[in-house]
Scaffold this active site. Sequence first.
Site, PDB file in Angstrom:
ATOM      1  N   ASP A 214      39.269  35.781  42.006  1.00 33.57           N
ATOM      2  CA  ASP A 214      39.801  36.888  41.203  1.00 33.57           C
ATOM      3  C   ASP A 214      41.215  36.503  40.785  1.00 33.57           C
ATOM      4  OD1 ASP A 214      40.440  39.600  40.190  1.00 33.57           O
ATOM      5  OD2 ASP A 214      38.617  40.166  41.247  1.00 33.57           O
ATOM      6  N   HIS A 277      39.135  38.466  35.199  1.00 31.79           N
ATOM      7  CA  HIS A 277      39.580  38.330  36.600  1.00 31.79           C
ATOM      8  C   HIS A 277      39.658  36.859  37.008  1.00 31.79           C
ATOM      9  CE1 HIS A 277      39.793  42.560  37.695  1.00 31.79           C
ATOM     10  NE2 HIS A 277      38.634  42.762  37.055  1.00 31.79           N
ATOM     11  N   GLU A 344      35.221  44.054  33.687  1.00 30.09           N
ATOM     12  CA  GLU A 344      36.601  44.242  33.252  1.00 30.09           C
ATOM     13  C   GLU A 344      37.198  43.010  32.561  1.00 30.09           C
ATOM     14  OE1 GLU A 344      38.147  47.559  36.397  1.00 30.09           O
ATOM     15  OE2 GLU A 344      38.133  45.509  37.147  1.00 30.09           O
TER      16      GLU A 344
HETATM   17  C1  ACM Z   1      34.577  46.498  39.855  1.00 26.34           C
HETATM   18  O1  ACM Z   1      34.824  47.401  40.677  1.00 26.34           O
HETATM   19  N1  ACM Z   1      35.479  46.139  38.955  1.00 26.34           N
HETATM   20  C2  ACM Z   1      33.291  45.813  39.851  1.00 26.34           C
END
Ligand code: ACM
Length: 541
Positions: A214, A277, A344
């Site tokens: 991440d 991410h 995201e």
């Molecule tokens: C997430 O909680 N962004 C998968």
Amino acid sequence: MKLRATRMKRLSDFVLIMFILLGLVNCKQAQEESVQNFIIIPQPVEITPTAGVFQLNSRTKITCDEELRSKAEQLAGFLKPATGYNLPITGIGKRKNVISLSLDISLNNLGNEGYKLDVRPKRITITASSAVGILYGIQSLRQLFPAEIERKNISKTNDSWSIPCVSITDNPRFIWRGLMLDCSRTFWSKEYIKRTLRLMSLYKLNVLHLHLTDDQGWRIEIEKYPELTQKGARFPAKWNEPKEREGFYTKNDIREIVDYATQHNVAIVPEIEMPGHSMAVLACYPELSCTGGPFEIHPFFKGPSVHKDIFCAGNEKTFEFLENVLTEVVEMFPSEYIHIGGDEAPKKRWEMCKKCQARLIEERLKDEHELQSWFIKRIEKLVSGQGKKLIGWDEILEGGLSSTASVMYWRGWLEDVPERVVSKGNDIVMSPTSHCYFDYKYEAISTMKAYEYEPVSNKLSKEHSNNILGVQANFWSHIDRTEAGVDKQLFPRILSISEVGWSPNNKKDSTYFKEKVIKQLIRLEKLGVNYFHDPGLKNVK
Ligand code: ACM
Ligand code: ZN
């Protein structure tokens, strides 16, 4: 002579009365326990109390088929610390005072994870069609003993290890009963992962999804890209992060974790995040971004929680990198699934990037959502070419989902997502923010709220509900960053996910479940779990 006869009569009357009295006592002991006295979590499918008790003692033996020897050793290992008994393991034969483990192919109607457990006064038998089922029979048996059995050293308060007789037939409702641990925002030691695996196995959870990459760090050794762990696994010194929050798993660590997980019937599903991410990668290899960087890793609350900078979808080097990484990842994990993130990923950089825009034209894509879909489909080809199935967060739906990808549902506020996924025939794992986000406080998701979760909406047809693989609890490690903190966030509410994932929906009983959890807290305490004192678990009659 008459006197003697009278005496004899009195004696025989006395013997008779004693016999009846003893019989009454025995009968009382032999009385069947009520089902509600059993506190097994997850609730077995069928549980029938029978008469009597089984008394474990130092002369008890474990007998097993040769191929179940490692399961017998696991059982002996569970029972030894608190009892002090070194229970011998022998082949099937002896019939009294034994715990017998054996395979029975005719039980394959219970599936790979199902089992039968029969506790009788002289003998306990666990049968299943596979070693996995035997392990789950052992885990249920463990929960029949008093919580003292979980002590790490000889119990001084309990030297009588008796358990009520019972007959159990059991198998799971769902094949995916998971937990996600975020290892990026905070790194978790190998020992903590192993302890998590032991606890998951006790409650019959069978997937540990490790979020290994991440923005806050890359946590897995990749030989081809040493910088990912030399630089990408560390927080820059200026942030003064405690050392234990950073680091990575070496290939040897992963082998050890995977072997340990296998012994506990847990599949480790690795997650490599893309296209968003990905700051830990871009800090090492800025040329894989749209702008060229430079970039820096930062602790979660010291920068944006979602970065605009993501992998460049127009750059072939991105795919070369991801192919090389995934090839090494696939080699390390025997799991059927590889998780590729997908959540995201803001499209701002792609909108401004020449390479990404050229890709859009070249591939005749309508917009950046379709570009993301193209990205994921390209990765899926790679993953499936290596014999694995792809799973990603529910954003992989946007711009078009491939027909073979599986989806992990998390955006609980988008209520139509599960239906959209399964109606196309794709599989889905249910882990919505509404019930399964265990970084949230208990005020938002109490143990009982998690228990009330029903993964199969009544809007779905029978055929489509078969695409629901199961349920998963997610723990993101940006707020609670200590092992004791994670314990609290997970326990006791992970027991709810265990029961939702395993037990038949029509056996749901909140009052009984609440009572069971309260009793299980004593077990968790003996196991050294720093569980949360959930106020919602009080007020049980
Ligand atoms: C997430 O909680 N962004 C998968
Ligand atoms: Zn780009």
